[in-house]
Each structure stands twice: as C-alpha cells, then as structure tokens.
Design a protein around this motif. Sequence first.
Motif, short mmCIF file in Angstrom:
data_model
loop_
_atom_site.label_atom_id
_atom_site.label_comp_id
_atom_site.label_asym_id
_atom_site.label_seq_id
_atom_site.Cartn_x
_atom_site.Cartn_y
_atom_site.Cartn_z
N ARG A 1 -3.22 5.46 8.81
CA ARG A 1 -3.30 5.33 10.42
C ARG A 1 -2.34 6.17 10.99
N LEU B 1 0.80 -1.26 -0.03
CA LEU B 1 0.10 0.07 -0.10
C LEU B 1 0.75 1.36 -0.10
N GLN C 1 -15.97 6.88 0.89
CA GLN C 1 -15.21 6.48 2.11
C GLN C 1 -14.35 7.71 2.56
N GLU D 1 -7.61 2.66 1.85
CA GLU D 1 -7.97 2.77 3.51
C GLU D 1 -7.39 4.13 3.80
N ALA D 2 -8.10 4.46 4.91
CA ALA D 2 -7.56 5.60 5.65
C ALA D 2 -6.06 5.28 6.22
N VAL E 1 -4.71 8.82 2.83
CA VAL E 1 -4.88 7.55 2.80
C VAL E 1 -3.66 6.53 2.62
N ARG E 2 -4.12 5.41 2.40
CA ARG E 2 -3.15 4.01 1.83
C ARG E 2 -3.84 3.55 0.83
N PHE E 3 -3.25 3.48 -0.27
CA PHE E 3 -3.81 2.60 -1.44
C PHE E 3 -2.94 1.57 -2.28
N GLN F 1 -7.37 -0.89 -4.09
CA GLN F 1 -7.92 -0.91 -2.24
C GLN F 1 -7.62 0.53 -2.07
N MET G 1 -15.67 3.25 -3.07
CA MET G 1 -14.54 3.84 -2.55
C MET G 1 -14.59 5.48 -2.23
#
Length: 117
Positions: free
Chosen positions: A117, A46, A90, A114-115, A97-99, A112, A87
Amino acid sequence: MIDNRIALAASLFALAFCGMPAAAQPDTGSPASFAAAAPSPHAAELVDGEVRKIDKDSKKLTLRHGPLKNLDMPGMTMVFQVKDAAMLDQVQTGDKVRFQAEKIDGKFTVTQLEAAR
C-alpha cells in the motif's frame, strides 16, 4: 539449576545442528521447554518485496525482499515456491508486495501475499 542449563544446551544444540525443533525433545518442565514451544514473535510479520519474475509452470515467484526475521534471512533476491498457485495471478513483474514466507518441507514458500500500500 545445572539440570536447567543442560536442558537448555540440549535444546539449542538440537535447534542449531540437528534441524530438530527443541519442542520435539522430551518435556522436562524446564524453562527451555516452555520457550521452545512458544510461537515465533516474527511469525505474523509481512515483509516488503518486489516481484522480479513469475514462473506459473513451476509455481515459483522470484522476489527481491527485505530481511525475513522468522527465517533468520537477510534481504536478497531469491526464488520461492508459492503455497497457492492462485497467488501468481495476483501479481505482475515489478509489483511491490508484502508477503510472509515459511520453510515447508525444506522449501522456502510464500504463504501470504498482498499488494503493498
């Protein structure tokens, strides 16, 4: 030995200039054919990014991102298609983000997301 070098050179030529995966070439049992069939070691990584723009009508996402090793792409800001329009619901502009992205049907596509962290 020479046959292996010829097979390797043909595979590299097909990858670099023809856009054809080396795995599409006849399997000669050479080490080049085994290497071409192996998955990319970077496929599951990611990448950090920042959402710059969301275009729900076109199902596109503009991301400022770090290097995408699996696509041999340096860090930059660019527009991606998204594999799943959900997506886009979101994230918001400015989100970290991480993608993961892949080239699907000739288009760079986020597969893919996701937020961070």
